[in-house]
Design a protein around this motif. Structure first.
Motif, short mmCIF file in Angstrom:
data_model
loop_
_atom_site.label_atom_id
_atom_site.label_comp_id
_atom_site.label_asym_id
_atom_site.label_seq_id
_atom_site.Cartn_x
_atom_site.Cartn_y
_atom_site.Cartn_z
N PRO A 30 0.82 -1.22 0.00
CA PRO A 30 0.00 0.00 0.00
C PRO A 30 0.86 1.27 0.00
O PRO A 30 1.59 1.53 0.95
CB PRO A 30 -0.79 -0.11 1.31
N TYR A 31 0.75 2.05 -1.07
CA TYR A 31 1.51 3.29 -1.15
C TYR A 31 1.15 4.24 0.00
O TYR A 31 2.00 4.97 0.49
CB TYR A 31 1.28 3.98 -2.51
N GLU A 32 -0.12 4.16 0.45
CA GLU A 32 -0.53 5.07 1.53
C GLU A 32 0.20 4.79 2.84
O GLU A 32 0.16 5.60 3.76
CB GLU A 32 -1.99 5.10 1.81
N GLN A 33 0.88 3.65 2.94
CA GLN A 33 1.66 3.34 4.14
C GLN A 33 3.15 3.28 3.82
O GLN A 33 3.92 2.57 4.46
CB GLN A 33 1.15 2.02 4.75
N ALA A 34 3.56 4.10 2.86
CA ALA A 34 4.94 4.10 2.34
C ALA A 34 5.99 4.30 3.43
O ALA A 34 7.09 3.77 3.33
CB ALA A 34 5.09 5.18 1.27
N ASP A 35 5.66 5.06 4.46
CA ASP A 35 6.64 5.38 5.50
C ASP A 35 6.71 4.36 6.63
O ASP A 35 7.52 4.51 7.55
CB ASP A 35 6.34 6.76 6.10
N PRO A 61 9.24 -1.33 10.44
CA PRO A 61 9.08 -2.13 11.66
C PRO A 61 10.14 -1.85 12.73
O PRO A 61 9.99 -2.27 13.86
CB PRO A 61 9.19 -3.57 11.15
N HIS A 62 11.21 -1.16 12.33
CA HIS A 62 12.31 -0.91 13.26
C HIS A 62 13.08 0.30 12.75
O HIS A 62 13.17 0.50 11.54
CB HIS A 62 13.23 -2.15 13.29
N PRO A 63 13.66 1.10 13.66
CA PRO A 63 14.40 2.29 13.22
C PRO A 63 15.54 2.00 12.24
O PRO A 63 15.89 2.85 11.43
CB PRO A 63 14.95 2.89 14.53
N LYS A 64 16.12 0.82 12.30
CA LYS A 64 17.21 0.48 11.38
C LYS A 64 16.71 -0.12 10.06
O LYS A 64 17.51 -0.39 9.17
CB LYS A 64 18.18 -0.51 12.05
N SER A 65 15.41 -0.36 9.96
CA SER A 65 14.84 -0.97 8.76
C SER A 65 14.52 0.09 7.71
O SER A 65 14.26 1.24 8.03
CB SER A 65 13.55 -1.71 9.10
N MET A 66 14.52 -0.35 6.45
CA MET A 66 14.06 0.53 5.37
C MET A 66 12.57 0.80 5.56
O MET A 66 11.86 -0.03 6.14
CB MET A 66 14.25 -0.16 4.01
N LYS A 67 12.11 1.90 5.01
CA LYS A 67 10.67 2.17 4.98
C LYS A 67 10.05 1.25 3.94
O LYS A 67 10.71 0.79 3.01
CB LYS A 67 10.41 3.64 4.63
N LEU A 68 8.76 0.98 4.11
CA LEU A 68 8.04 0.06 3.23
C LEU A 68 8.25 0.38 1.75
O LEU A 68 8.59 -0.50 0.95
CB LEU A 68 6.54 0.09 3.56
N PRO A 128 9.16 5.54 -7.51
CA PRO A 128 7.77 5.55 -7.98
C PRO A 128 6.85 6.22 -6.97
O PRO A 128 7.06 6.10 -5.76
CB PRO A 128 7.44 4.06 -8.12
N THR A 129 5.84 6.91 -7.46
CA THR A 129 4.94 7.66 -6.58
C THR A 129 3.53 7.07 -6.54
O THR A 129 2.60 7.72 -6.08
CB THR A 129 4.88 9.14 -7.00
N SER A 130 3.39 5.83 -7.02
CA SER A 130 2.11 5.15 -6.92
C SER A 130 2.34 3.65 -7.10
O SER A 130 3.37 3.24 -7.63
CB SER A 130 1.14 5.64 -8.01
N SER A 131 1.36 2.87 -6.69
CA SER A 131 1.45 1.42 -6.88
C SER A 131 1.51 1.09 -8.37
O SER A 131 2.25 0.19 -8.78
CB SER A 131 0.25 0.73 -6.24
#
Length: 173
Positions: free
Chosen positions: A29-34, A37-44, A81-84
């Motif tokens: 889900p692009y709406e949950q892009a940020d 699960p953890h500060p050291k993890s990449m964002k979704l 990319p800025t959308s699914s």
């Protein structure tokens, strides 16, 4: 006697992994892009984009003898990319391009060496076929697994990847 070539094996594996990866990417889900699960993890969204961009990286192994991370003229991934729809379009484009590069190659070329380096420091040097498997497909599968955990944490049903998922009603979990 039927013999299967290195090229045919890699193409068959690529086809399976592309189909599996696309099913997972369709659910990001692009709406949950940020989400992270953890500060050291990449964002979704960063992770999903990385999974897609790895396809272009894999193509380097097929078509070139080396890649220097310090080369300012080296290939770079496109903008995020800025959308699914845009993510899936890039995935389909990069997947088709990688598949074509592999089809245009052959077993002999896939045994040529590929060197991944940062200036004089060699990070990896292997036959192209092994580079595709290790730094290409296995690397992609690793990040796809991470992505599946992100989706699970967001309570997004997962597709089956190597059999049914726990979200498949016929699985019985």
């Amino acid at each position: 006697m039927h013999t299967s070539s290195l090229q045919q094996n890699i193409l068959a594996e690529l086809d399976h992994e592309l189909a599996t990866t696309r099913k997972l990417l369709e659910r990001v889900p692009y709406e949950q892009a940020d989400f992270t699960p953890h500060p050291k993890s990449m964002k979704l969204w960063q992770l999903a984009t990385h999974v897609v961009n790895l396809l272009a990286f894999n193509q380097l192994f097929v078509q070139h003898a080396s890649r220097d991370f310090l080369d300012p003229n080296g290939p770079k991934p496109g903008p995020t990319p800025t959308s699914s729809e845009e993510l899936l379009q890039r995935f389909d484009q990069y997947g088709a391009s990688l598949r074509q590069a592999l089809q245009d190659s052959d077993d002999e070329k896939l045994t040529d060496s590929f060197r991944l380096h940062r200036g004089e420091q060699t990070l990896m040097e292997r036959p192209k076929g092994a580079a595709i498997r290790i730094m290409g497909l296995n690397h992609s599968i690793h990040h796809r697994g991470q992505l599946s955990v992100y989706l699970r944490l967001l309570d997004i049903p997962l597709p089956g990847m190597y059999g049914p998922s726990a979200d498949d009603p016929s699985w019985g979990m």
